[in-house]
Write a protein that holds these residues in place. Structure first.
Motif, PDB file in Angstrom:
ATOM      1  N   UNK A   1      36.515  41.079  53.742  1.00 44.19           N
ATOM      2  CA  UNK A   1      35.752  42.242  54.234  1.00 44.19           C
ATOM      3  C   UNK A   1      36.356  43.576  53.810  1.00 44.19           C
ATOM      4  N   UNK A   2      37.162  43.588  52.764  1.00 40.52           N
ATOM      5  CA  UNK A   2      37.762  44.829  52.271  1.00 40.52           C
ATOM      6  C   UNK A   2      36.815  45.525  51.305  1.00 40.52           C
ATOM      7  N   UNK A   3      36.975  46.811  51.185  1.00 40.46           N
ATOM      8  CA  UNK A   3      36.220  47.577  50.198  1.00 40.46           C
ATOM      9  C   UNK A   3      37.165  47.869  49.033  1.00 40.46           C
ATOM     10  N   UNK A   4      36.977  47.104  47.954  1.00 39.31           N
ATOM     11  CA  UNK A   4      37.802  47.260  46.760  1.00 39.31           C
ATOM     12  C   UNK A   4      37.029  47.981  45.660  1.00 39.31           C
ATOM     13  N   UNK A   5      36.018  48.705  46.038  1.00 33.61           N
ATOM     14  CA  UNK A   5      35.165  49.412  45.078  1.00 33.61           C
ATOM     15  C   UNK A   5      35.935  50.475  44.314  1.00 33.61           C
ATOM     16  N   UNK A   6      35.567  50.632  43.038  1.00 34.06           N
ATOM     17  CA  UNK A   6      36.137  51.694  42.227  1.00 34.06           C
ATOM     18  C   UNK A   6      37.543  51.448  41.723  1.00 34.06           C
ATOM     19  N   UNK A   7      37.998  50.205  41.741  1.00 35.77           N
ATOM     20  CA  UNK A   7      39.314  49.865  41.210  1.00 35.77           C
ATOM     21  C   UNK A   7      39.176  49.193  39.858  1.00 35.77           C
ATOM     22  N   UNK A   8      40.259  49.125  39.121  1.00 35.51           N
ATOM     23  CA  UNK A   8      40.277  48.448  37.826  1.00 35.51           C
ATOM     24  C   UNK A   8      41.326  47.353  37.851  1.00 35.51           C
TER      25      UNK A   8
ATOM     26  N   UNK B   1      31.901  47.153  44.276  1.00 38.82           N
ATOM     27  CA  UNK B   1      31.009  48.076  43.573  1.00 38.82           C
ATOM     28  C   UNK B   1      31.776  49.019  42.657  1.00 38.82           C
ATOM     29  N   UNK B   2      31.373  49.026  41.397  1.00 40.08           N
ATOM     30  CA  UNK B   2      31.996  49.921  40.421  1.00 40.08           C
ATOM     31  C   UNK B   2      33.389  49.504  39.994  1.00 40.08           C
TER      32      UNK B   2
ATOM     33  N   UNK C   1      29.781  45.117  39.895  1.00 39.35           N
ATOM     34  CA  UNK C   1      30.982  45.369  39.090  1.00 39.35           C
ATOM     35  C   UNK C   1      30.602  46.028  37.771  1.00 39.35           C
ATOM     36  N   UNK C   2      31.509  46.800  37.244  1.00 43.54           N
ATOM     37  CA  UNK C   2      31.309  47.466  35.962  1.00 43.54           C
ATOM     38  C   UNK C   2      31.059  46.408  34.891  1.00 43.54           C
ATOM     39  N   UNK C   3      30.037  46.602  34.061  1.00 48.93           N
ATOM     40  CA  UNK C   3      29.667  45.607  33.051  1.00 48.93           C
ATOM     41  C   UNK C   3      30.596  45.583  31.838  1.00 48.93           C
ATOM     42  N   UNK C   4      31.163  46.716  31.468  1.00 51.16           N
ATOM     43  CA  UNK C   4      31.961  46.805  30.250  1.00 51.16           C
ATOM     44  C   UNK C   4      33.186  45.900  30.337  1.00 51.16           C
ATOM     45  N   UNK C   5      33.300  44.950  29.418  1.00 53.63           N
ATOM     46  CA  UNK C   5      34.408  44.002  29.305  1.00 53.63           C
ATOM     47  C   UNK C   5      34.588  43.118  30.543  1.00 53.63           C
ATOM     48  N   UNK C   6      33.519  42.939  31.331  1.00 55.24           N
ATOM     49  CA  UNK C   6      33.574  42.070  32.511  1.00 55.24           C
ATOM     50  C   UNK C   6      33.909  40.655  32.072  1.00 55.24           C
ATOM     51  N   UNK C   7      35.013  40.103  32.584  1.00 53.69           N
ATOM     52  CA  UNK C   7      35.455  38.767  32.197  1.00 53.69           C
ATOM     53  C   UNK C   7      36.260  38.155  33.332  1.00 53.69           C
TER      54      UNK C   7
ATOM     55  N   UNK D   1      24.672  39.603  35.441  1.00 56.53           N
ATOM     56  CA  UNK D   1      25.994  39.700  34.818  1.00 56.53           C
ATOM     57  C   UNK D   1      26.040  38.908  33.515  1.00 56.53           C
ATOM     58  N   UNK D   2      26.882  39.356  32.605  1.00 52.56           N
ATOM     59  CA  UNK D   2      27.147  38.634  31.373  1.00 52.56           C
ATOM     60  C   UNK D   2      28.351  37.740  31.646  1.00 52.56           C
ATOM     61  N   UNK D   3      28.079  36.440  31.760  1.00 51.30           N
ATOM     62  CA  UNK D   3      29.137  35.470  32.050  1.00 51.30           C
ATOM     63  C   UNK D   3      29.267  34.466  30.908  1.00 51.30           C
ATOM     64  N   UNK D   4      29.053  34.933  29.684  1.00 54.76           N
ATOM     65  CA  UNK D   4      29.175  34.054  28.521  1.00 54.76           C
ATOM     66  C   UNK D   4      30.568  33.440  28.496  1.00 54.76           C
ATOM     67  N   UNK D   5      30.600  32.127  28.282  1.00 54.62           N
ATOM     68  CA  UNK D   5      31.846  31.364  28.138  1.00 54.62           C
ATOM     69  C   UNK D   5      32.732  31.391  29.385  1.00 54.62           C
ATOM     70  N   UNK D   6      32.183  31.749  30.528  1.00 55.95           N
ATOM     71  CA  UNK D   6      32.971  31.785  31.761  1.00 55.95           C
ATOM     72  C   UNK D   6      33.275  30.372  32.239  1.00 55.95           C
ATOM     73  N   UNK D   7      34.488  30.162  32.726  1.00 52.67           N
ATOM     74  CA  UNK D   7      34.908  28.868  33.250  1.00 52.67           C
ATOM     75  C   UNK D   7      34.847  28.867  34.769  1.00 52.67           C
ATOM     76  N   UNK D   8      34.127  27.882  35.298  1.00 50.15           N
ATOM     77  CA  UNK D   8      34.111  27.573  36.720  1.00 50.15           C
ATOM     78  C   UNK D   8      34.642  26.139  36.807  1.00 50.15           C
TER      79      UNK D   8
END
Length: 190
Positions: free
Chosen positions: A38-45, A62-63, A84-90, A106-113
């Motif tokens: 329940x934390x707000x971790x928005x706007x971090x990298x 968010x963001x 989440x920010x889309x740029x380089x999302x991995x 989201x772009x989850x190409x080649x993502x491992x679950x």
């Protein structure tokens, strides 16, 4: 965690449940046994970070930037990754609980679950090209207008979706899993 930039640090046993952290940059950091429920971790990298045995259930992202982030044995129930920010999302998930998560658009190409519980999650309008769902429980998970081309669901189970509403060219599934693609027809297969 008051500093704005954290590089190659290990954070262990931190409890930030229900609190907020923003404007921070974490590069090469490891989080072990931390509670961010329940934390707000928005706007971090977060870049090249590892979350190990952490609780991020219902955390807000968010963001936030998630670049090459691995979650191992984490609880991420109800997390909405669509903001989440889309740029380089991995991201990668191993042994995680991802029930009720939302990955819309989201772009989850080649993502491992791997070995994850992904019950009642939502992958609407998501690109899962060449993604791998190894030994994952996908009970009542939604796939709508999802690109599943060349994705690997060979060892995944409990999935059911309409192949006419998704891109499924060269999708890898087991013979048993194929029954989940016929669910909409209400067939009796013996």
């Amino acid at each position: 965690m008051q500093e704005l930039l954290h590089e190659n640090k290990v954070f262990e046993g931190i409890t930030y449940a229900g609190k907020g952290i923003s404007g921070r940059e974490f590069d090469g950091c490891t989080f072990k046994h931390c509670d961010f429920a329940n934390s707000d971790l928005s706007g971090n990298s977060f870049s090249e970070c590892v979350f190990d045995n952490c609780n991020l259930s219902m955390a807000k992202l968010n963001g936030s930037k998630l670049q090459d982030v691995t979650f191992t044995n984490c609880k991420l129930m109800g997390v909405d990754f669509s903001g989440c920010h889309d740029f380089l999302f991995s991201v990668a998930f191993k042994g995680c609980t991802l029930d009720y998560t939302f990955f819309g658009k989201k772009n989850l190409k080649k993502t491992l679950f791997h070995s994850c519980s992904i019950k009642e999650a939502n992958f609407t309008d998501t690109d899962l090209t060449q993604a791998t769902f190894a030994q994952c429980d996908l009970l009542r998970t939604v796939f709508e207008r999802t690109n599943l081309e060349k994705a690997d669901l060979l060892t995944a189970y409990n999935y059911a979706f309409d192949p006419e509403k998704n891109r499924v060219k060269k999708l890898k599934i087991s013979a048993q899993g194929a029954l989940g693609l016929l669910a909409k027809y209400d067939l009796v297969v013996k």
